[in-house]
Motif scaffolding. Structure first.
Motif, mmCIF file in Angstrom:
data_model
loop_
_atom_site.group_PDB
_atom_site.id
_atom_site.type_symbol
_atom_site.label_atom_id
_atom_site.label_comp_id
_atom_site.label_asym_id
_atom_site.label_seq_id
_atom_site.Cartn_x
_atom_site.Cartn_y
_atom_site.Cartn_z
ATOM 1 N N GLY A 235 37.560 27.478 45.169
ATOM 2 C CA GLY A 235 36.951 28.813 45.073
ATOM 3 C C GLY A 235 37.947 29.861 44.605
ATOM 4 O O GLY A 235 37.635 30.707 43.761
ATOM 5 N N ILE A 236 39.171 29.803 45.146
ATOM 6 C CA ILE A 236 40.200 30.787 44.753
ATOM 7 C C ILE A 236 40.523 30.659 43.260
ATOM 8 O O ILE A 236 40.553 31.652 42.527
ATOM 9 C CB ILE A 236 41.507 30.570 45.570
ATOM 10 C CG1 ILE A 236 41.274 30.872 47.044
ATOM 11 C CG2 ILE A 236 42.657 31.410 45.004
ATOM 12 C CD1 ILE A 236 41.126 32.335 47.371
ATOM 13 N N GLY A 237 40.752 29.444 42.803
ATOM 14 C CA GLY A 237 41.113 29.251 41.389
ATOM 15 C C GLY A 237 39.989 29.689 40.461
ATOM 16 O O GLY A 237 40.229 30.316 39.420
ATOM 17 N N LEU A 238 38.747 29.374 40.851
ATOM 18 C CA LEU A 238 37.606 29.761 40.011
ATOM 19 C C LEU A 238 37.392 31.271 40.062
ATOM 20 O O LEU A 238 37.055 31.896 39.050
ATOM 21 C CB LEU A 238 36.350 29.002 40.453
ATOM 22 C CG LEU A 238 36.396 27.489 40.172
ATOM 23 C CD1 LEU A 238 35.263 26.770 40.895
ATOM 24 C CD2 LEU A 238 36.334 27.199 38.675
ATOM 25 N N ALA A 239 37.614 31.872 41.243
ATOM 26 C CA ALA A 239 37.497 33.337 41.357
ATOM 27 C C ALA A 239 38.517 34.000 40.425
ATOM 28 O O ALA A 239 38.199 34.978 39.735
ATOM 29 C CB ALA A 239 37.722 33.783 42.804
ATOM 30 N N ASN A 240 39.735 33.457 40.377
ATOM 31 C CA ASN A 240 40.742 34.009 39.459
ATOM 32 C C ASN A 240 40.241 33.951 38.021
ATOM 33 O O ASN A 240 40.395 34.905 37.258
ATOM 34 C CB ASN A 240 42.049 33.213 39.550
ATOM 35 C CG ASN A 240 42.827 33.526 40.815
ATOM 36 O OD1 ASN A 240 42.603 34.552 41.454
ATOM 37 N ND2 ASN A 240 43.738 32.638 41.184
ATOM 38 N N LEU A 241 39.639 32.820 37.640
ATOM 39 C CA LEU A 241 39.154 32.680 36.254
ATOM 40 C C LEU A 241 38.048 33.690 35.962
ATOM 41 O O LEU A 241 37.994 34.264 34.867
ATOM 42 C CB LEU A 241 38.657 31.249 36.001
ATOM 43 C CG LEU A 241 39.740 30.162 36.020
ATOM 44 C CD1 LEU A 241 39.101 28.785 35.870
ATOM 45 C CD2 LEU A 241 40.755 30.391 34.898
ATOM 46 N N VAL A 242 37.170 33.914 36.953
ATOM 47 C CA VAL A 242 36.092 34.888 36.738
ATOM 48 C C VAL A 242 36.673 36.296 36.639
ATOM 49 O O VAL A 242 36.301 37.083 35.771
ATOM 50 C CB VAL A 242 35.028 34.793 37.858
ATOM 51 C CG1 VAL A 242 34.023 35.943 37.748
ATOM 52 C CG2 VAL A 242 34.301 33.452 37.769
ATOM 53 N N ASN A 243 37.628 36.622 37.518
ATOM 54 C CA ASN A 243 38.249 37.951 37.447
ATOM 55 C C ASN A 243 38.974 38.172 36.123
ATOM 56 O O ASN A 243 38.965 39.273 35.574
ATOM 57 C CB ASN A 243 39.233 38.144 38.606
ATOM 58 C CG ASN A 243 38.520 38.517 39.901
ATOM 59 O OD1 ASN A 243 37.463 39.155 39.885
ATOM 60 N ND2 ASN A 243 39.069 38.098 41.024
ATOM 61 N N GLN A 273 33.590 36.547 47.861
ATOM 62 C CA GLN A 273 34.536 37.402 48.591
ATOM 63 C C GLN A 273 35.580 38.005 47.661
ATOM 64 O O GLN A 273 36.186 39.018 48.001
ATOM 65 C CB GLN A 273 35.252 36.579 49.676
ATOM 66 C CG GLN A 273 34.332 36.226 50.823
ATOM 67 C CD GLN A 273 34.925 35.130 51.713
ATOM 68 O OE1 GLN A 273 35.936 34.521 51.382
ATOM 69 N NE2 GLN A 273 34.275 34.887 52.835
ATOM 70 N N GLY A 274 35.805 37.376 46.532
ATOM 71 C CA GLY A 274 36.945 37.805 45.707
ATOM 72 C C GLY A 274 36.605 38.290 44.317
ATOM 73 O O GLY A 274 37.510 38.519 43.520
ATOM 74 N N CYS A 275 35.353 38.428 43.980
ATOM 75 C CA CYS A 275 35.009 38.863 42.616
ATOM 76 C C CYS A 275 34.083 40.072 42.679
ATOM 77 O O CYS A 275 32.993 40.060 42.117
ATOM 78 C CB CYS A 275 34.338 37.736 41.837
ATOM 79 S SG CYS A 275 35.365 36.290 41.587
#
Ligand SMILES: [Zn+2]
Length: 316
Positions: A235-243, A273-275
């Motif tokens: 989830g964290i890695g994918l959230a980074n890609l979306v951001n 939570q992160g995007c």
């Protein structure tokens, strides 16, 4: 109407697959051999050319071109291989030149994840999406980025390494020189290492990420914790890609995603939570649709992308 059949070659760490792909992205014939049989470069060329002749003869189709997808560093423009750790003698060689000479057709070479991204974008789960990121999660994490319909390339045609984004600076050391890369925390071997490091783990059978997923489905508490941890880091890695990219779609592939049901809901929760500052709701999280032979189909798509762009596909 004549059919444009493309010879496709997928060069991986354990096997080399060769096949024929029709103009709709269907793999109509395939063969494979162990990468070990191709250790010496000229043996490799001979082996690949021989498989290509046999597989194309079995379909009765003339090939209009050849596409190659390869794991590891390749230069898509010169057609030369970089330092492949599994085929060290191929460094600096050009399979593009050698096959073009042998078969008398144009030949294209791409990184295999970029090739699979192109295939998913035109023939798979990414159709109608113009900004998509393809992510494959297995023994490592890799991917390809399509922006506004074009394969994103870095300087000198370099392939971006999304698996080496750092998600925990005090995480495990990675071969790239940093600590806590996404790949070092969320690829299959990382799941295994984590489980084996837990006090309640009792050594027995050879553990694999697949086995951990199976155990989680039976309610095994350690395996369930491993799945939670994996979900968090995915989830964290994918959230980074979306951001970073605000894509239309994230397309997930690789052996870990064979157990996608264990992860997807949790991944979406972490991403929510992160995007908050980007339109996450417009970034579709979806599974790749081309299956086991996505890299082979991708190799053919890489050829179309290079030599035969037409109006039928999103990214022209
Ligand atoms: Zn790394």
């Amino acid at each position: 109407m004549t059919m444009t059949a493309i010879g496709a070659i997928d060069i991986g760490g354990t096997k080399i697959a060769v096949g024929i792909v029709d103009e709709n992205g269907r793999l109509i014939s395939r063969m494979e051999a162990s990468s070990k049989a191709a250790e010496a470069y000229h043996d490799g060329v001979e082996l690949i050319a021989d498989m290509m002749r046999k597989t194309s003869r079995s379909t009765g189709l003339e090939i209009a071109g050849i596409g190659i997808g390869a794991t590891g560093p390749v230069d898509p423009f010169t057609g030369r291989f970089g330092d492949l750790d599994f085929l060290p003698l191929w460094s600096g060689e050009s399979l593009v030149d050698d096959l073009a000479q042998d078969f008398g057709v144009p030949v294209a070479l791409e990184n295999d994840a970029d090739a699979a991204a192109l295939a998913e974008a035109s023939w798979g789960a990414g159709r109608s999406k113009s900004r998509l990121i393809y992510v494959t999660i297995g023994t490592g994490i890799g991917g390809g980025i399509i922006l506004d319909g074009q394969l994103y390339r870095g300087v000198d045609g370099a392939h971006p390494e999304i698996g080496h984004q750092v998600v925990d600076t005090v995480g495990p050391p990675c071969s790239c020189g940093l600590n806590g890369c996404w790949e070092s925390l969320a690829a299959g071997p990382a799941m295994v290492r984590w489980v084996e490091s837990q006090p309640e783990y009792s050594a027995g059978e050879q553990l694999t990420a697949k086995r951990i997923c199976e155990l989680a489905l039976t309610g095994d508490t350690l395996a369930l914790r491993a799945v939670d941890r994996e979900t968090f880091y995915l989830g964290i890695g994918l959230a980074n890609l979306v951001n970073l990219f605000t894509p239309d779609a994230l397309i997930l592939s690789g052996s870990i995603m064979k157990s996608a049901d264990l992860f997807l809901d949790g991944i979406r929760k972490v991403m929510r939570q992160g995007c908050r500052f980007v339109p996450l709701e417009k970034a579709e999280l979806t599974l790749a649709s081309l299956g086991e032979d996505a890299n082979l189909i991708g190799a053919a798509r890489a050829w179309h992308y290079r030599f035969a762009r037409d109006s039928k596909h999103v990214y022209q």
